[in-house]
Scaffold this motif. Structure first.
Motif, PDB file in Angstrom:
ATOM      1  N   ALA A   7      45.099  39.773  39.083  1.00 24.69           N
ATOM      2  CA  ALA A   7      43.790  39.535  38.473  1.00 24.69           C
ATOM      3  C   ALA A   7      42.785  40.580  38.958  1.00 24.69           C
ATOM      4  O   ALA A   7      42.984  41.226  39.994  1.00 24.69           O
ATOM      5  CB  ALA A   7      43.290  38.139  38.810  1.00 24.69           C
ATOM      6  N   ALA A   8      41.716  40.739  38.215  1.00 29.42           N
ATOM      7  CA  ALA A   8      40.601  41.588  38.613  1.00 29.42           C
ATOM      8  C   ALA A   8      39.486  40.686  39.149  1.00 29.42           C
ATOM      9  O   ALA A   8      39.266  39.589  38.626  1.00 29.42           O
ATOM     10  CB  ALA A   8      40.090  42.401  37.427  1.00 29.42           C
ATOM     11  N   VAL A   9      38.788  41.145  40.182  1.00 32.19           N
ATOM     12  CA  VAL A   9      37.724  40.352  40.787  1.00 32.19           C
ATOM     13  C   VAL A   9      36.469  41.212  40.905  1.00 32.19           C
ATOM     14  O   VAL A   9      36.517  42.312  41.467  1.00 32.19           O
ATOM     15  CB  VAL A   9      38.121  39.833  42.185  1.00 32.19           C
ATOM     16  N   LEU A  10      35.368  40.710  40.366  1.00 31.98           N
ATOM     17  CA  LEU A  10      34.062  41.342  40.524  1.00 31.98           C
ATOM     18  C   LEU A  10      33.207  40.412  41.365  1.00 31.98           C
ATOM     19  O   LEU A  10      32.937  39.284  40.976  1.00 31.98           O
ATOM     20  CB  LEU A  10      33.405  41.573  39.161  1.00 31.98           C
ATOM     21  N   MET A  11      32.801  40.895  42.545  1.00 32.11           N
ATOM     22  CA  MET A  11      32.081  40.052  43.496  1.00 32.11           C
ATOM     23  C   MET A  11      30.716  40.659  43.810  1.00 32.11           C
ATOM     24  O   MET A  11      30.626  41.790  44.284  1.00 32.11           O
ATOM     25  CB  MET A  11      32.892  39.903  44.787  1.00 32.11           C
ATOM     26  N   SER A  12      29.671  39.905  43.527  1.00 29.97           N
ATOM     27  CA  SER A  12      28.314  40.318  43.863  1.00 29.97           C
ATOM     28  C   SER A  12      27.858  39.547  45.092  1.00 29.97           C
ATOM     29  O   SER A  12      27.907  38.318  45.111  1.00 29.97           O
ATOM     30  CB  SER A  12      27.363  40.032  42.686  1.00 29.97           C
ATOM     31  N   THR A  13      27.428  40.255  46.127  1.00 34.43           N
ATOM     32  CA  THR A  13      27.009  39.560  47.349  1.00 34.43           C
ATOM     33  C   THR A  13      26.092  40.423  48.194  1.00 34.43           C
ATOM     34  O   THR A  13      26.143  41.657  48.153  1.00 34.43           O
ATOM     35  CB  THR A  13      28.234  39.158  48.190  1.00 34.43           C
ATOM     36  N   HIS A  14      25.231  39.731  48.965  1.00 31.70           N
ATOM     37  CA  HIS A  14      24.409  40.401  49.971  1.00 31.70           C
ATOM     38  C   HIS A  14      25.051  40.305  51.351  1.00 31.70           C
ATOM     39  O   HIS A  14      24.545  40.900  52.304  1.00 31.70           O
ATOM     40  CB  HIS A  14      23.006  39.770  50.020  1.00 31.70           C
ATOM     41  N   ILE A  15      26.123  39.526  51.477  1.00 31.29           N
ATOM     42  CA  ILE A  15      26.820  39.406  52.757  1.00 31.29           C
ATOM     43  C   ILE A  15      27.779  40.589  52.849  1.00 31.29           C
ATOM     44  O   ILE A  15      28.954  40.503  52.486  1.00 31.29           O
ATOM     45  CB  ILE A  15      27.576  38.068  52.874  1.00 31.29           C
ATOM     46  N   LEU A  16      27.265  41.705  53.325  1.00 30.07           N
ATOM     47  CA  LEU A  16      27.994  42.958  53.214  1.00 30.07           C
ATOM     48  C   LEU A  16      29.230  43.007  54.095  1.00 30.07           C
ATOM     49  O   LEU A  16      30.193  43.710  53.779  1.00 30.07           O
ATOM     50  CB  LEU A  16      27.057  44.123  53.529  1.00 30.07           C
ATOM     51  N   ALA A  17      29.217  42.293  55.220  1.00 28.43           N
ATOM     52  CA  ALA A  17      30.402  42.275  56.082  1.00 28.43           C
ATOM     53  C   ALA A  17      31.595  41.691  55.337  1.00 28.43           C
ATOM     54  O   ALA A  17      32.722  42.210  55.421  1.00 28.43           O
ATOM     55  CB  ALA A  17      30.117  41.481  57.354  1.00 28.43           C
ATOM     56  N   ASN A  18      31.354  40.614  54.577  1.00 26.80           N
ATOM     57  CA  ASN A  18      32.434  40.017  53.787  1.00 26.80           C
ATOM     58  C   ASN A  18      32.860  40.941  52.650  1.00 26.80           C
ATOM     59  O   ASN A  18      34.045  41.045  52.324  1.00 26.80           O
ATOM     60  CB  ASN A  18      31.994  38.664  53.232  1.00 26.80           C
TER      61      ASN A  18
ATOM     62  N   GLN B  52      32.656  44.218  52.643  1.00 25.74           N
ATOM     63  CA  GLN B  52      33.394  45.334  53.223  1.00 25.74           C
ATOM     64  C   GLN B  52      34.816  44.919  53.590  1.00 25.74           C
ATOM     65  O   GLN B  52      35.756  45.705  53.482  1.00 25.74           O
ATOM     66  CB  GLN B  52      32.653  45.851  54.459  1.00 25.74           C
ATOM     67  N   GLN B  53      34.962  43.654  53.995  1.00 24.26           N
ATOM     68  CA  GLN B  53      36.278  43.146  54.387  1.00 24.26           C
ATOM     69  C   GLN B  53      37.204  42.957  53.195  1.00 24.26           C
ATOM     70  O   GLN B  53      38.411  43.203  53.290  1.00 24.26           O
ATOM     71  CB  GLN B  53      36.101  41.817  55.127  1.00 24.26           C
ATOM     72  N   SER B  54      36.657  42.533  52.057  1.00 24.64           N
ATOM     73  CA  SER B  54      37.510  42.086  50.954  1.00 24.64           C
ATOM     74  C   SER B  54      37.569  43.029  49.763  1.00 24.64           C
ATOM     75  O   SER B  54      38.529  42.978  48.985  1.00 24.64           O
ATOM     76  CB  SER B  54      37.058  40.705  50.469  1.00 24.64           C
ATOM     77  N   ALA B  55      36.574  43.891  49.575  1.00 29.52           N
ATOM     78  CA  ALA B  55      36.521  44.725  48.373  1.00 29.52           C
ATOM     79  C   ALA B  55      37.304  46.023  48.551  1.00 29.52           C
ATOM     80  O   ALA B  55      37.282  46.637  49.618  1.00 29.52           O
ATOM     81  CB  ALA B  55      35.079  45.031  47.995  1.00 29.52           C
ATOM     82  N   ASP B  56      37.995  46.412  47.495  1.00 28.41           N
ATOM     83  CA  ASP B  56      38.707  47.688  47.490  1.00 28.41           C
ATOM     84  C   ASP B  56      37.767  48.836  47.155  1.00 28.41           C
ATOM     85  O   ASP B  56      37.955  49.967  47.607  1.00 28.41           O
ATOM     86  CB  ASP B  56      39.831  47.666  46.447  1.00 28.41           C
ATOM     87  N   ARG B  57      36.770  48.520  46.353  1.00 27.54           N
ATOM     88  CA  ARG B  57      35.877  49.543  45.836  1.00 27.54           C
ATOM     89  C   ARG B  57      34.520  48.908  45.594  1.00 27.54           C
ATOM     90  O   ARG B  57      34.411  47.677  45.478  1.00 27.54           O
ATOM     91  CB  ARG B  57      36.464  50.094  44.527  1.00 27.54           C
TER      92      ARG B  57
END
Length: 245
Positions: free
Chosen positions: A184-195, A197-202
Motif C-alpha cells: 500500500a501507499a501511505v501519505l502521512m501529515s504530521t507535526h511530530i517530526l521524530a515519528n 523521520q522514523q517511519s517515512a521513506d520520503r
C-alpha cells in the motif's frame, strides 16, 4: 505509481491555496507531508479525498480520477483525519459494520482483522459503546481501526498522533509498516517530526501551497544545504525562510 498529483492548484472558492503542486506516492512507500501551519497540507488532503475540487491540474489513483468513477476512486482510500469523525447514533460495532459495507469487504475475514486491531488498541470490550463515551484518543483509535481493516491502496493519515498515548503511537506505526510491506501507499501529515523521520521513506515539504522540496532525508539535507541536520532542523530553517518572506 499509486497517487499522482500533477500541477494541482485549488483552494476554497476564490481563495487559492495550492499553486502548481506536483508529487507522487508509490506502492510500498510512506511519504511524510510536512510544512508550517497554512502551508497547504490539509487543503492538499481535502483535494485528494474529493472534498475540494481543483481549479487546475489532476489527481489520479492507479490512473483513476474521481470524475471517472467516484465509488471506485474512494474505495481505494482509507482516511484517518486529524479530528475524529464518528456518527453519534452508531456504536463501535456499527461503525465497523458500516466500514465493511462501504468498502464491500468480506464479513468474516474483516471481522477477524477488526478483532485483532480492537485488542491492540484496547477497544475489544467496548463494541457497544457510543462516541459520547469515548475520549478523543479513543475516538482516534476507532478511526484507525476502521481505516486499517480495509484493503485500501492509499492510506491518508492526517496528524495521527494527536491524542494518542505512546503505546498507541507505537502500534499505529507498526500498522503503517505492515501496510507498506503489503504494497500500500501511505501519505502521512504530521507535526511530530521524530515519528515522521522514523517511519517515512520520503518527504514532501510544502510552503505557501507549493512543493518547497521533496526527497529522502539525505536529499533534503542537500537541498537545504544542511548536511548535519535532522528533520526538526530543516523545519526550523523553513520557519526562518517564512519569517524572511
Amino acid at each position: 505509481m499509486i497517487l499522482k498529483i500533477e500541477h494541482l492548484s485549488g483552494g476554497y472558492g476564490p481563495i487559492s491555496v495550492l499553486k502548481d503542486e506536483s508529487f507522487t506516492v508509490a506502492a510500498g512507500e510512506v511519504v511524510g507531508l510536512i510544512g508550517l501551519n497554512g502551508a497547504g497540507k490539509s487543503t492538499t488532503i481535502k483535494h485528494i479525498i474529493g472534498l475540494l475540487q481543483p481549479t487546475s491540474g489532476s489527481i489520479t489513483l492507479n490512473n483513476l480520477r474521481l470524475s471517472d468513477d467516484s465509488t471506485a476512486y474512494h474505495q481505494q482510500i482509507a482516511y484517518v483525519p486529524e479530528t475524529p469523525i464518528l456518527y453519534p447514533e452508531l456504536n463501535l460495532q456499527e461503525h465497523i459494520e458500516l466500514t465493511i459495507m462501504a468498502y464491500n469487504l468480506p464479513q468474516e475475514a474483516t471481522w477477524q482483522q477488526a478483532q485483532k486491531l480492537l485488542r491492540i488498541f484496547r477497544l475489544d470490550n467496548k463494541l457497544k459503546w457510543f462516541p459520547v463515551n469515548f475520549s478523543k484518543g479513543m475516538k482516534q483509535k476507532v478511526m484507525i481501526v476502521c481505516a486499517f481493516i480495509t484493503q485500501a491502496k492509499l492510506y491518508i493519515i492526517d496528524e495521527p498522533f494527536t491524542g494518542l498515548d505512546p503505546l498507541a503511537v507505537r502500534d499505529l506505526l507498526k500498522l503503517v509498516n505492515e501496510k507498506k510491506s503489503a504494497g500500500a501507499a501511505v501519505l502521512m501529515s504530521t507535526h511530530i517530526l521524530a515519528n515522521a523521520q522514523q517511519s517515512a521513506d520520503r518527504f514532501v515539504v510544502l510552503n505557501h501551497g507549493q512543493v518547497r522540496a521533496t526527497g529522502t532525508l539525505a536529499e533534503l539535507k542537500k537541498q537545504f544545504q544542511m548536511d548535519d541536520a535532522n528533520l526538526d532542523d530543516l523545519y526550523v530553517q523553513m520557519s526562518e525562510e517564512e519569517f524572511v518572506e
